[in-house]
Motif scaffolding. Structure first.
Motif, short mmCIF file in Angstrom:
data_model
loop_
_atom_site.label_atom_id
_atom_site.label_comp_id
_atom_site.label_asym_id
_atom_site.label_seq_id
_atom_site.Cartn_x
_atom_site.Cartn_y
_atom_site.Cartn_z
N ARG A 293 -8.90 32.23 26.56
CA ARG A 293 -8.73 30.78 26.47
C ARG A 293 -9.57 30.10 27.54
NH1 ARG A 293 -2.80 29.07 24.27
NH2 ARG A 293 -4.11 27.35 23.53
N ARG A 294 -10.34 29.11 27.13
CA ARG A 294 -11.20 28.36 28.04
C ARG A 294 -10.59 26.97 28.22
NH1 ARG A 294 -15.31 31.10 24.66
NH2 ARG A 294 -16.57 32.47 26.00
N ILE A 295 -9.91 26.77 29.33
CA ILE A 295 -9.20 25.51 29.56
C ILE A 295 -10.09 24.57 30.38
CG2 ILE A 295 -7.10 24.45 30.45
CD1 ILE A 295 -6.73 26.36 28.03
N LEU A 296 -10.52 23.51 29.75
CA LEU A 296 -11.44 22.55 30.37
C LEU A 296 -10.70 21.52 31.20
CD1 LEU A 296 -14.49 21.76 30.45
CD2 LEU A 296 -13.99 20.16 28.57
N ALA A 297 -9.43 21.29 30.92
CA ALA A 297 -8.63 20.33 31.68
C ALA A 297 -7.17 20.73 31.60
CB ALA A 297 -8.83 18.91 31.15
N PHE A 298 -6.45 20.53 32.70
CA PHE A 298 -5.02 20.78 32.72
C PHE A 298 -4.39 19.84 33.75
CE2 PHE A 298 -1.53 22.91 35.09
CZ PHE A 298 -0.55 22.78 34.11
N ASP A 299 -3.48 19.01 33.29
CA ASP A 299 -2.81 18.05 34.15
C ASP A 299 -1.31 18.11 33.84
OD1 ASP A 299 -1.80 15.85 35.53
OD2 ASP A 299 -3.48 14.54 35.03
N PRO A 300 -0.50 18.59 34.77
CA PRO A 300 0.93 18.76 34.48
C PRO A 300 1.75 17.48 34.59
CG PRO A 300 0.46 19.49 36.71
CD PRO A 300 -0.85 19.10 36.10
N ARG A 301 1.12 16.38 34.99
CA ARG A 301 1.88 15.13 35.17
C ARG A 301 2.36 14.59 33.83
NH1 ARG A 301 -2.37 11.63 38.52
NH2 ARG A 301 -3.67 12.47 36.83
N GLY A 302 3.47 13.86 33.88
CA GLY A 302 4.03 13.27 32.66
C GLY A 302 4.41 14.34 31.66
N ARG A 303 4.01 14.14 30.40
CA ARG A 303 4.27 15.12 29.35
C ARG A 303 3.25 16.25 29.35
NH1 ARG A 303 3.53 10.91 25.12
NH2 ARG A 303 3.16 12.65 23.73
N GLY A 304 2.26 16.15 30.23
CA GLY A 304 1.25 17.20 30.35
C GLY A 304 0.06 16.94 29.45
N GLN A 305 -1.13 17.22 29.97
CA GLN A 305 -2.37 17.05 29.22
C GLN A 305 -3.20 18.31 29.35
OE1 GLN A 305 -4.23 13.44 30.62
NE2 GLN A 305 -2.48 12.16 30.04
N VAL A 306 -4.01 18.57 28.32
CA VAL A 306 -4.80 19.80 28.32
C VAL A 306 -6.00 19.62 27.39
CG1 VAL A 306 -3.45 20.84 26.44
CG2 VAL A 306 -4.68 22.32 28.05
N ALA A 307 -7.06 20.33 27.70
CA ALA A 307 -8.22 20.40 26.81
C ALA A 307 -8.71 21.84 26.79
CB ALA A 307 -9.34 19.47 27.29
N GLN A 308 -9.01 22.33 25.60
CA GLN A 308 -9.48 23.71 25.45
C GLN A 308 -10.79 23.73 24.68
OE1 GLN A 308 -6.63 26.54 23.96
NE2 GLN A 308 -8.15 28.12 23.58
N VAL A 309 -11.67 24.63 25.08
CA VAL A 309 -12.97 24.79 24.42
C VAL A 309 -12.91 26.01 23.51
CG1 VAL A 309 -15.43 25.19 24.73
CG2 VAL A 309 -14.18 23.72 26.35
N TYR A 310 -13.36 25.84 22.29
CA TYR A 310 -13.49 26.93 21.32
C TYR A 310 -14.98 27.18 21.13
CZ TYR A 310 -8.58 25.99 20.53
OH TYR A 310 -7.24 25.79 20.71
N GLY A 311 -15.43 28.35 21.57
CA GLY A 311 -16.85 28.64 21.57
C GLY A 311 -17.39 28.58 22.99
N ASP A 312 -18.70 28.77 23.13
CA ASP A 312 -19.35 28.76 24.44
C ASP A 312 -20.06 27.42 24.63
OD1 ASP A 312 -20.75 29.13 26.77
OD2 ASP A 312 -21.49 31.13 26.24
N LEU A 313 -19.46 26.56 25.45
CA LEU A 313 -19.99 25.22 25.65
C LEU A 313 -21.31 25.25 26.41
CD1 LEU A 313 -19.01 22.38 24.89
CD2 LEU A 313 -17.92 22.23 27.13
N THR A 314 -21.55 26.30 27.20
CA THR A 314 -22.76 26.35 28.01
C THR A 314 -24.00 26.71 27.21
OG1 THR A 314 -22.42 28.68 28.62
CG2 THR A 314 -21.41 27.01 30.05
N THR A 315 -23.83 27.30 26.04
CA THR A 315 -24.98 27.68 25.22
C THR A 315 -25.01 27.00 23.85
OG1 THR A 315 -23.82 29.60 24.26
CG2 THR A 315 -25.05 29.95 26.32
#
Length: 388
Positions: free
Chosen positions: A152-174
């Motif tokens: 799992r490639r987690i691009l963002a994680f913020d536990p505040r409030g109800r929680g926020q998250v962003a995940q990358v599917y694939g290789d963002l660098t290429t």
């Protein structure tokens, strides 16, 4: 004559919405299905400690004011050792700071998730807590553990409030072709990739879109970001009918897009579902020229704009709605702060209409076998001639 007809039509819809708004306000019980949310805004968590860190002998870029391009230049000036040290000391800040190198964000968010998991596990065993406290803590710890699974490639994680998250599917660098999924209501850390109604979640939509892109262009390197980076409305209540949460979330989306550009990620196709289309509308001007390749809205209640021109974006704008989507019954006007304006699939709005045949309901647009999934993949791949 066409102008007169359009004006008459809008006037009629305005009267209908006015009556609807008055009915809801008078009865108040119409809002019972939703609850007001407190939006998470401002810089990433841990910003104060970050600003106070002078270990490198120079000020660190202020998370509240530094543009993603400035952040990218700063991290580009550091050694590998210095970058990793900052990620270790300030994982929540580095993991959520747009402009930070993508792989360093993955590293920082892994550290932040481990720390949050351990905090929640301790709360689950705290004898001073209630049974409900223990249950909620165990669920949160399990959620963090799930996000830490290998691969799992987690691009963002913020536990505040109800929680926020962003995940990358694939290789963002290429990646040669990229996309960002922006969801609508009822999405947070707990529902980001829920098993029921998967194509109504950012994770499910991203996975499905990338699978279609891979099937259509197996030799093209692709990456899709499932972004749950703003406080979404809960239920069908006043938050879903107003722009308050979208106004709070739009700067966060704009910074994400500017951060992708600053780290040399190809301009993405941004796909905005339901209330997410309101967020996208408000974010588009602030993302920067060329930060969005294409803007696709589907199941949209409106974008708080009357025409594509008012979006002030260089992106090509596309719109889809299937015949069975209940959002089509929502009046497309804005009055007294209620409603989101013109229907983006209406020719008067000026977007390119995309077929959504075989899609079902409000969350079926990226289900396998639908015209909309094939069309969205064609747009994300830049194969505009294949779009129905």
């Amino acid at each position: 004559m066409p102008v007169l007809r359009t004006t008459a039509r809008r006037s009629k819809r305005t009267l209908i919405t006015a009556a609807l708004a008055l009915t809801v306000v008078a009865g108040t019980g119409g809002w019972a299905a939703g609850s007001a949310q407190k939006a998470v805004t401002g810089p990433p968590p841990g910003a104060a400690a970050w600003r106070a860190d002078h270990s490198l002998g120079l000020p660190l870029p202020d998370p509240a004011t530094a543009a993603p391009a400035e952040v990218a230049r700063f991290f580009g000036s550091l050694t590998d050792r210095e970058r990793h040290a900052l990620a270790a000391r300030h994982p929540l800040t580095v993991g959520n700071l747009d402009g930070v190198p993508v792989t360093l964000r993955y590293e920082a968010n892994s550290l932040a998730l481990k720390a949050e998991r351990d905090i929640r596990r301790a709360r689950a065993a705290d004898p001073a807590g209630t049974l409900q406290d223990h249950q909620e803590a165990r669920k949160a710890a399990a959620r963090c553990a799930d996000l830490l699974r290998p691969g799992r490639r987690i691009l963002a994680f913020d536990p505040r409030g109800r929680g926020q998250v962003a995940q990358v599917y694939g290789d963002l660098t290429t990646a040669e072709r990229t996309a960002v999924i922006v969801p609508g209501s009822d999405i947070d850390l707990a529902t980001f990739d829920r098993s029921n109604d998967p194509y109504g979640t950012p994770a499910g939509m991203a996975t499905s879109l990338r699978a279609q892109m891979a099937a259509d262009a197996p030799h093209t390197r692709t990456a899709v970001i499932a972004w749950a980076g703003y406080t979404t409305p809960v239920g069908v209540g006043p938050d879903a009918a107003t722009g308050r949460l979208a106004e709070a979330g739009a700067p966060r989306l704009a910074r994400l897009l500017a951060g992708l550009a600053a780290t040399e990620v190809p301009a993405p196709t941004v796909l905005c579902h339901s209330y997410g289309s309101v967020v996208c509308s408000l974010a588009a001007p602030g993302a920067g020229r060329g930060a969005i390749a294409d803007l696709v809205v589907f199941g949209s209640p409106g974008m708080r704009r009357d025409t594509v021109a008012e979006l002030r974006t260089t992106a090509q704008v596309w719109a889809a709605r299937d015949a069975s989507d209940w959002i089509g019954d929502v009046p497309n006007v804005e009055l007294l702060g209620l409603g989101h304006g013109e229907d983006p699939t209406d020719p008067v709005f000026g977007a390119r209409r995309v077929s959504a045949e075989r899609a079902h309901g409000h969350t079926g647009y990226l289900a396998p076998g639908t015209d909309s999934r094939r069309n969205f993949a064609a747009i994300a791949l830049g194969r505009y001639g294949d779009v129905r």
